[in-house]
Design an enzyme around this catalytic site. Structure first.
Site, PDB file in Angstrom:
ATOM      1  N   LYS A 162      70.370  30.899  39.463  1.00 37.81           N
ATOM      2  CA  LYS A 162      71.077  31.861  38.616  1.00 37.81           C
ATOM      3  C   LYS A 162      70.150  33.057  38.421  1.00 37.81           C
ATOM      4  O   LYS A 162      69.426  33.145  37.419  1.00 37.81           O
ATOM      5  CB  LYS A 162      71.473  31.202  37.296  1.00 37.81           C
ATOM      6  CG  LYS A 162      72.635  31.910  36.633  1.00 37.81           C
ATOM      7  CD  LYS A 162      73.352  31.021  35.654  1.00 37.81           C
ATOM      8  CE  LYS A 162      74.334  31.803  34.809  1.00 37.81           C
ATOM      9  NZ  LYS A 162      75.467  32.353  35.545  1.00 37.81           N
TER      10      LYS A 162
HETATM   11  N1  PMP Z   1      79.201  30.271  39.750  1.00 39.47           N
HETATM   12  C1  PMP Z   1      78.704  31.443  39.327  1.00 39.47           C
HETATM   13  C2  PMP Z   1      78.389  32.489  40.315  1.00 39.47           C
HETATM   14  C3  PMP Z   1      78.502  31.659  37.958  1.00 39.47           C
HETATM   15  O1  PMP Z   1      78.011  32.827  37.524  1.00 39.47           O
HETATM   16  C4  PMP Z   1      78.838  30.658  37.043  1.00 39.47           C
HETATM   17  C5  PMP Z   1      78.660  30.891  35.569  1.00 39.47           C
HETATM   18  N2  PMP Z   1      77.411  30.495  35.134  1.00 39.47           N
HETATM   19  C6  PMP Z   1      79.330  29.447  37.535  1.00 39.47           C
HETATM   20  C7  PMP Z   1      79.507  29.295  38.903  1.00 39.47           C
HETATM   21  C8  PMP Z   1      79.651  28.323  36.606  1.00 39.47           C
HETATM   22  O2  PMP Z   1      78.460  27.728  36.173  1.00 39.47           O
HETATM   23  P1  PMP Z   1      78.374  26.993  34.782  1.00 39.47           P
HETATM   24  O3  PMP Z   1      79.485  26.023  34.762  1.00 39.47           O
HETATM   25  O4  PMP Z   1      77.061  26.312  34.793  1.00 39.47           O
HETATM   26  O5  PMP Z   1      78.501  28.028  33.738  1.00 39.47           O
END
Ligand code: PMP
Length: 312
Positions: A162
């Site tokens: 991330k």
């Molecule tokens: N993919 C991307 C590119 C994201 O930015 C997010 C949001 N964090 C997610 C998937 C979903 O991840 P999470 O469930 O951990 O928030």
């Protein structure tokens, strides 16, 4: 419902480098590699208000901090602060703002001050919390288009971490969807199978089985996605992680987009073609209901995913 401007006005305190400061006083250098070269990793997660318990519950904090650690290691940031320190920072920020409603928390770790593309320090961090109600499309869903942009690939700008740099790719797809009047975009990977959306993962119901692209399809290892796979087991809903073809979008009986921001957001249309009846389907509704019970602390057996803010 609070707007973005309201929500901004209500952020009184943020934590920067482990100290509380007024939001207006939190600053980074204009030459910080976190800004100039996107040497910044982050996590976004939610805390849910439970009115009966008068408690704010952070959802899967430990898992978000673990993913952050992975992002920090990959970008080789110096001396990453300990998970316990970040937990203290997050609790202190929520309490300082006295939020008693659904809240979004953004934790950022970056190279501050001045430096080259490969600078690994000095490392700064910020915790910003803001009120964030459930998105409006949670109820009625939204339409998606297939983006003409491909998803980042593992061997270039790995979607698995991330990092803010990855969101350039997301932004291009998001802008394309916006121009076309759609609510969201599906990014395909280099193989032409589905990766994910700009800020969330996808699930498609086909012949009664919920399909979701596997973790090597070019996705962030989403914590919501993993939660849904677990709920599927609890509710006896069959789920399968595998490469998912673009054409399968058009065969789906139901579909949803998931992530911290969206939670479980029904998709009603792909590229102008209705998904099933064009209304959010019953299996999606069942998952939404269970997810809501879990995140609000009303599902015995799932308390280990929740961190109590006020009565911890
Ligand atoms: N993919 C991307 C590119 C994201 O930015 C997010 C949001 N964090 C997610 C998937 C979903 O991840 P999470 O469930 O951990 O928030």
């Amino acid at each position: 419902m609070s707007t973005t401007a309201d929500s901004r006005a209500r952020i009184k305190w943020v934590t920067q480098n482990h100290s509380l400061v007024a939001y207006e006083d939190a600053k980074i250098s204009v030459m910080a590699p976190g800004l100039t070269f996107a040497a910044l990793v982050f996590e976004g997660f939610r805390a849910y208000w439970n009115p009966e318990q008068e408690e704010l519950l952070i959802f899967r904090l430990e898992d978000h901090l673990k993913r952050l650690e992975f992002s920090v290691v990959l970008l080789e940031l110096d001396d990453p602060p300990a998970t316990e320190q970040f937990t203290r920072d997050i609790l202190a920020t929520l309490k300082a703002n006295d939020f008693r409603e659904d809240t979004y928390i953004r934790l950022q770790v970056y190279v501050d001050d001045w430096g080259s593309m490969t600078a690994t320090g000095p490392v700064g961090s910020t915790v910003i919390c803001r009120p964030r109600p459930r998105v409006a499309t949670y109820q009625n869903g939204q339409s998606f288009i297939t983006s003409s942009w491909n998803r980042n690939i593992e061997n270039a700008s790995p979607p698995r971490i991330k990092a803010s740099g990855n969101y350039l790719n997301s932004r291009l797809a998001g802008l394309e969807a916006k121009r076309q009047g759609a609510g969201g975009a599906v990014l395909l990977n280099q193989d032409g199978t589905i990766a994910e959306g700009p800020g969330g993962c996808l699930f498609l119901l086909r012949d009664g089985v919920f399909l979701t692209p596997d973790v090597n399809s070019g996705i962030l290892e989403s914590i919501t996605r993993q939660t849904i796979l677990d709920i599927g087991q609890d509710l006896d809903i069959e789920m399968e992680e595998r490469p998912v073809g673009r054409t399968e979008m058009y065969l789906a009986e139901e579909a949803f987009y998931c992530g911290t921001g969206q939670e479980i957001g029904p998709v009603t249309e792909f590229d102008g073609r209705a998904v099933g009846t064009g209304e959010p389907g019953p299996v999606t509704r069942a998952l939404q209901a269970k997810f809501d019970e879990i995140v609000r602390g009303n599902s015995p057996g799932h308390e280990h995913w929740l961190t109590r803010v006020y009565n911890g």
